[in-house]
Design an enzyme around this catalytic site. Structure first.
Site, PDB file in Angstrom:
ATOM      1  N   TYR A   1       4.717  -6.671   9.181  1.00  0.00           N
ATOM      2  CA  TYR A   1       4.856  -6.019   7.878  1.00  0.00           C
ATOM      3  C   TYR A   1       3.595  -6.224   7.039  1.00  0.00           C
ATOM      4  O   TYR A   1       3.076  -5.277   6.432  1.00  0.00           O
ATOM      5  CB  TYR A   1       6.073  -6.588   7.153  1.00  0.00           C
ATOM      6  CG  TYR A   1       6.339  -5.980   5.800  1.00  0.00           C
ATOM      7  CD1 TYR A   1       6.984  -4.752   5.689  1.00  0.00           C
ATOM      8  CD2 TYR A   1       5.956  -6.635   4.630  1.00  0.00           C
ATOM      9  CE1 TYR A   1       7.236  -4.192   4.456  1.00  0.00           C
ATOM     10  CE2 TYR A   1       6.199  -6.076   3.392  1.00  0.00           C
ATOM     11  CZ  TYR A   1       6.845  -4.856   3.306  1.00  0.00           C
ATOM     12  OH  TYR A   1       7.078  -4.298   2.071  1.00  0.00           O
TER      13      TYR A   1
ATOM     14  N   LYS B   1       0.752  -3.367   5.444  1.00  0.00           N
ATOM     15  CA  LYS B   1       0.388  -3.259   4.035  1.00  0.00           C
ATOM     16  C   LYS B   1      -1.106  -3.538   3.816  1.00  0.00           C
ATOM     17  O   LYS B   1      -1.707  -3.018   2.873  1.00  0.00           O
ATOM     18  CB  LYS B   1       1.242  -4.216   3.200  1.00  0.00           C
ATOM     19  CG  LYS B   1       2.738  -3.880   3.233  1.00  0.00           C
ATOM     20  CD  LYS B   1       3.011  -2.473   2.735  1.00  0.00           C
ATOM     21  CE  LYS B   1       4.509  -2.184   2.664  1.00  0.00           C
ATOM     22  NZ  LYS B   1       4.817  -0.831   2.134  1.00  0.00           N
TER      23      LYS B   1
END
Length: 322
Positions: free
Chosen positions: A197, A201
Site C-alpha cells: 500500500y 502511494k
C-alpha cells in the site's frame, strides 16, 4: 506517531460551486461519499458518482438527492481494477458531458493478501495508481477545455496517504538495483500489505511531481492530499482479530469522516496553483523528504513516470505535453 491527530479547521464559508461538474470515484461509501456530500453542500450543480456497484450507487444517489433535490446526479460504472472498464468510463464521460471541472480520484484499496490484477500488476498499484494515471490522461483534455469555458483552472485531486513516508525506500531499509524499477520490484516481491500500500502511494507522489514539471497549472491544477486516519468502514474486510485492533485504534485516533471532506475540498477547490504537483498532509503542503530530492530518488521517480506513460500510451493517446 502521536496518540492524537492534530485538529483540522472546517472549510471557509462562501465556497460556491454552482454551475460546475465534478466526478468522484469510489463515491458510494466512506471518504468518497463524504466528498460527494460536501461538494453538493457547496452548491455543485452536477455530480457524477463513479462506482463499481451501480445498484449501490443509485441508492447513494437517491440519498443525496433527498438533501439536494435541485442537483443533477448521475451514476456511471467504473471498475479501477481493469483497464477496459476505465477506458469505457473515459469514453462515456467524453461522450455524455461537455464540461468537467473537478475530478476527485478517490477510489482505492489496501489488500491484506497479495493480489495480481488482470494487467499483471500488483492490485494496490493497479487501483491506487495505474488506473488513476489512465483517468488523469484520458480526461485531461476535457478538463482543459472546461477551463477555457469557465475561465478558471479545472482540478484533479488524488486521495493519497502519508504512509508512503514509511516505505522501505524512504526509510533507507531497501535499495533498488541500478536497473530495477519500482513497479517491477513491487510486482515481483513478496511484500507485506502495509508495504504494498505504501509503495502505491509513493508512486502517486512521484508521478504528480513529474507531471507538474511538464504541464503548467494554467488550465488544470493537479494535487493529492492525505486526510489522516478517518473513521470509515474500510476495516470491515479484515479478519476479525485485525478488525478489532484497527477499530480500537480508530476509536482512539480516528477523525470523523466529515474531516476527510474538509481536507479533500481544501485541496480541490480552496487552494490554488501553489499546490500543483504537490502532496498535502491535512491542509498543508508536505515538503519532499531527503530521499525524494536525492539523485537516486529522482532516478526512480523518472522511471515511475516513464513506465507509467509507456503503459498508458498503449491504451489511449495522452495529452501532447506528455
Amino acid at each position: 506517531m502521536p496518540i492524537f491527530q492534530p485538529p483540522v479547521e472546517p472549510l471557509p464559508a462562501g465556497i460556491d460551486l454552482s454551475g460546475q461538474t465534478a466526478i468522484v470515484t469510489g463515491a458510494s461509501r466512506g471518504i468518497g461519499l463524504e466528498i460527494s456530500k460536501q461538494l453538493l453542500d457547496s452548491g455543485l450543480s452536477t455530480l457524477i458518482l463513479a462506482v463499481r456497484n451501480t445498484a449501490g450507487g443509485e441508492t447513494v444517489k437517491n440519498q443525496l438527492l433527498a438533501a439536494h433535490p435541485k442537483a443533477k446526479i448521475d451514476v456511471v460504472r467504473l471498475d479501477t481494477g481493469e483497464y477496459p472498464a476505465v477506458q469505457k468510463f473515459i469514453d462515456q464521460i467524453r461522450t455524455d458531458y461537455t464540461e468537467v471541472n473537478i475530478l476527485m480520484l478517490n477510489a482505492g484499496i489496501g489488500t491484506l493478501k497479495k493480489e495480481v490484477a488482470s494487467t499483471g500488476h500488483e492490485n494496490n498499484f493497479q487501483v491506487n495508481f495505474f488506473s488513476n494515471v489512465l483517468l488523469t490522461f484520458g480526461l485531461f483534455p476535457l478538463l482543459e477545455s472546461s477551463a477555457d469555458k469557465s475561465g478558471r483552472p479545472s482540478r484533479i485531486t488524488w486521495t493519497g496517504s502519508r504512509t508512503f513516508l514509511n516505505s522501505s525506500l524512504i526509510s533507507g531499509k531497501m535499495q533498488l538495483k541500478p536497473t530495477e524499477s519500482l513497479f517491477k520490484y513491487v510486482d515481483n516481491s513478496n511484500l507485506g500489505p502495509y508495504d504494498r500500500y505504501a509503495y502505491s502511494k509513493l508512486a502517486v507522489v512521484m508521478f504528480l511531481d513529474e507531471l507538474a514539471k511538464r504541464s503548467p497549472p494554467n488550465k488544470v491544477i493537479v494535487n493529492a492530499f492525505c486526510p489522516g486516519m478517518i473513521r470509515t468502514d474500510m476495516s470491515d474486510v479484515l479478519p476479525f482479530p485485525l478488525r478489532i485492533l484497527w477499530k480500537t485504534q480508530l476509536a482512539i485516533r480516528g477523525r470523523p469522516v466529515e474531516v476527510s471532506g474538509w481536507v479533500a475540498l481544501n485541496a480541490a477547490v480552496v487552494t490554488g496553483k501553489e499546490t500543483h504537483g504537490k502532496f498535502l498532509g491535512d491542509k498543508e503542503i508536505l515538503e519532499p523528504v531527503a530521499f525524494l530530492k536525492s539523485k537516486e530518488g529522482l532516478r526512480i521517480q523518472k522511471g515511475v513516470w516513464d513506465e507509467a506513460v509507456a503503459e498508458i500510451r498503449g491504451l489511449i493517446s495522452p495529452p501532447s505535453w506528455v
